[in-house]
Design a protein around this motif. Sequence first.
Motif, PDB file in Angstrom:
ATOM      1  N   PRO A 155     -89.881   0.287 -57.852  1.00  0.00           N
ATOM      2  CA  PRO A 155     -88.917  -0.484 -57.057  1.00  0.00           C
ATOM      3  C   PRO A 155     -88.012  -1.351 -57.935  1.00  0.00           C
ATOM      4  CG  PRO A 155     -91.129  -0.647 -56.131  1.00  0.00           C
ATOM      5  CD  PRO A 155     -91.275  -0.013 -57.478  1.00  0.00           C
ATOM      6  N   PHE A 156     -86.757  -1.472 -57.505  1.00  0.00           N
ATOM      7  CA  PHE A 156     -85.795  -2.350 -58.168  1.00  0.00           C
ATOM      8  C   PHE A 156     -84.896  -2.916 -57.076  1.00  0.00           C
ATOM      9  CE2 PHE A 156     -82.134  -3.691 -60.597  1.00  0.00           C
ATOM     10  CZ  PHE A 156     -82.674  -4.115 -61.809  1.00  0.00           C
ATOM     11  N   ALA A 157     -84.775  -4.211 -57.032  1.00  0.00           N
ATOM     12  CA  ALA A 157     -84.032  -4.886 -55.961  1.00  0.00           C
ATOM     13  C   ALA A 157     -82.629  -4.306 -55.803  1.00  0.00           C
ATOM     14  CB  ALA A 157     -83.951  -6.380 -56.250  1.00  0.00           C
ATOM     15  N   GLY A 158     -82.307  -3.893 -54.586  1.00  0.00           N
ATOM     16  CA  GLY A 158     -80.983  -3.375 -54.272  1.00  0.00           C
ATOM     17  C   GLY A 158     -80.791  -1.904 -54.543  1.00  0.00           C
ATOM     18  N   ASN A 159     -81.783  -1.242 -55.123  1.00  0.00           N
ATOM     19  CA  ASN A 159     -81.671   0.177 -55.461  1.00  0.00           C
ATOM     20  C   ASN A 159     -82.484   1.031 -54.498  1.00  0.00           C
ATOM     21  OD1 ASN A 159     -80.161  -0.618 -57.634  1.00  0.00           O
ATOM     22  ND2 ASN A 159     -81.599   0.092 -59.201  1.00  0.00           N
ATOM     23  N   LYS A 160     -81.858   1.996 -53.876  1.00  0.00           N
ATOM     24  CA  LYS A 160     -82.542   2.910 -52.968  1.00  0.00           C
ATOM     25  C   LYS A 160     -83.558   3.765 -53.707  1.00  0.00           C
ATOM     26  CE  LYS A 160     -81.680   6.777 -49.813  1.00  0.00           C
ATOM     27  NZ  LYS A 160     -80.634   7.666 -49.217  1.00  0.00           N
ATOM     28  N   ASN A 161     -83.209   4.204 -54.916  1.00  0.00           N
ATOM     29  CA  ASN A 161     -84.062   5.096 -55.694  1.00  0.00           C
ATOM     30  C   ASN A 161     -84.712   4.398 -56.880  1.00  0.00           C
ATOM     31  OD1 ASN A 161     -83.392   7.679 -54.251  1.00  0.00           O
ATOM     32  ND2 ASN A 161     -81.345   7.140 -54.982  1.00  0.00           N
ATOM     33  N   GLY A 162     -85.050   3.121 -56.706  1.00  0.00           N
ATOM     34  CA  GLY A 162     -85.754   2.395 -57.742  1.00  0.00           C
ATOM     35  C   GLY A 162     -84.959   2.284 -59.032  1.00  0.00           C
ATOM     36  N   VAL A 163     -85.665   2.198 -60.166  1.00  0.00           N
ATOM     37  CA  VAL A 163     -84.967   2.006 -61.437  1.00  0.00           C
ATOM     38  C   VAL A 163     -84.156   3.235 -61.821  1.00  0.00           C
ATOM     39  CG1 VAL A 163     -86.708   0.362 -62.265  1.00  0.00           C
ATOM     40  CG2 VAL A 163     -86.919   2.759 -62.875  1.00  0.00           C
ATOM     41  N   TRP A 164     -84.404   4.368 -61.193  1.00  0.00           N
ATOM     42  CA  TRP A 164     -83.601   5.561 -61.475  1.00  0.00           C
ATOM     43  C   TRP A 164     -82.126   5.311 -61.173  1.00  0.00           C
ATOM     44  CZ3 TRP A 164     -80.512   9.025 -58.736  1.00  0.00           C
ATOM     45  CH2 TRP A 164     -80.244  10.243 -59.375  1.00  0.00           C
ATOM     46  N   ASP A 165     -81.859   4.470 -60.191  1.00  0.00           N
ATOM     47  CA  ASP A 165     -80.466   4.146 -59.863  1.00  0.00           C
ATOM     48  C   ASP A 165     -79.801   3.287 -60.926  1.00  0.00           C
ATOM     49  OD1 ASP A 165     -80.316   5.610 -57.553  1.00  0.00           O
ATOM     50  OD2 ASP A 165     -80.799   3.943 -56.210  1.00  0.00           O
TER      51      ASP A 165
END
Length: 607
Positions: A125-135
């Motif tokens: 998970p990464f805040a604001g990212n739908k696809n986690g840190v991949w985004d």
Amino acid sequence: MHDKQLPPQSRRSFFKNAAVAGAGVAALTTMGTVPGAGKGWRASAAPPGKTVAIFGAGPAGMTAAHELAERGFAVTLYEARNVLGGKTRSIYAPNSGSTPLPGEHGFRSFFGFYHNLPDTMRRIPFAGNKNGVWDNLVRLEAAMIAGVNRHNLTIPLPFPIPLPQLPMTLKAFIDSVSSVLETVWRLPAQEALFAAERLGVYVTSCDERKFGQWENITWTDFAKLNNSSKEYNRFLGDGFIKELVATKSANCSANAIGLVGESYVWSLLGINNDGGAAGEGNDRVLNGPTSEQFVNPWGDYLRSIGVKIQLEQQLSSFKTNGKHIASATVSGSGGTNAVEADYYISAIPHERFSTVLDDAMVAADPALAGARKLQNAWMVGLQYFLKSRHDLANGHVGYNDASWGLTSISEAQFWKKPLTSYGDGTVKDVLSAIISDWDTPGMFNKKTAKQCTPEEIVKETWEQIKAHVNGDGVTQLTDDMVHSTLIDTGLTGAGTPQIAYDDSIFIQNAGSWTQRPEAATGIDNLMLAGDWIKTDMNVSCMEGANEGGRRAANAVLHASGSSQGAVELHKQFKQLLWEPFKAVDAGLYRANLPNEFDIVDGGRKPH
């Protein structure tokens, strides 16, 4: 030499044979599919007998912890340093402000043919990212091939390639690759054809030949670099190789380079790339420092699913009981402590594993002794923090005439957070370079990098870079642009006989495959993880480390009799077009005959 090796009659015979062999598979599709990204598992309380101790918190160890914790195992992750990430972690310039200037051991490439690592990244998970840190990945639009006293070549990614309609025959493949090498990379026609034919030999070789023949010779011997022009070597030798793997063509196995080279070619052609949203493409980088955009969020997620993380705790020994690990010992500032678990995963580099590999362990599993024979190379990061923005290319730059094996990337163009938010607020860009040849004299000071002081390393590297990008009436880099510099903190003792590097990487020397262990060992509760064990990726990179972590997790699942599903392993792409050729080659190899298209070595037995 190439004129003698490849007479027109031989080339016509090669193409005729290739066309005939390819005709029977013309209807095969060349587009492979990749299984969907893993959805992850909800953590649950570990059942009795399911505790795991993992040593090493680089990508391999963190991957194993990720997969096992999501499947209900109680995982403790031990790391010798005070930060997570291993060689992937960011480093920060000391005394550069309350928010220190960020650096790297080397810029991070996330190639399109990576699939295991992107799957993991989507599950962090990464805040604001739908696809986690991949985004947080950004697609590169170009790559520059820079030279001294020559026009630099900037290649758009993906660049237009004159391909026939797919599927294609082998002749069409050779013609296309030859055309690219001649028109885009400016190789002489004869050498472009020769290089394409060598690639044709590799892609039509069966797996038995790849691991039985090409694994045991160097890329230099396979590609005939010693009998070729400087231009041929510049693009097909170390000039190209150093941008994919940190090794030299004279040492690395032909199979390792051939495998990653073939994967890179398919990626350039838009085949088998991990894709979607901002991350699609042949090559990608993060939109900020690696620790901030990838490693630290990963650590936060691991803690959230129950992984206990113990920093500054270095594995110092194992205690064995026959073919079983009874306990391990870790040491740190607080002294030594015994570690007891049901399963143990060593995710530390092979050279450190060798220091804890005692005779009792080798007696329990003789295959482990091969780890002591593996070799490393130095790939050292060097950052130039600049007072102004300078995008040398919208991607990586390879300095093909640089004696120290240099590559670089201009970071600011890809980062979301401005560089002015770090340090004293006056830095606007960072030219992040890598030195991968420490044994060749410099272009200007005539010293090897290992003979230089830190100041000499900084100056000589800068001079080599300027020699490549300044010219033809254009000056892109000047000395007054440099605010400060940062050499990889893993380098110590520079300028003295005690120079050492703490973050060297595993290199795939010819013949090293048989020395590399599997993830599951002959010791029933000891597993190994890392890019140095036997992986499908084969070469040193984050994808290989991630795959190694997945293999170790699967070994634990198997040994424990877990009912949880196995960790998915995304295999290397196989072009269906080549399978009939490989089937023929398998028969030739077993009959001790060379590959049918191997014109150069046509009279030599493979083994």
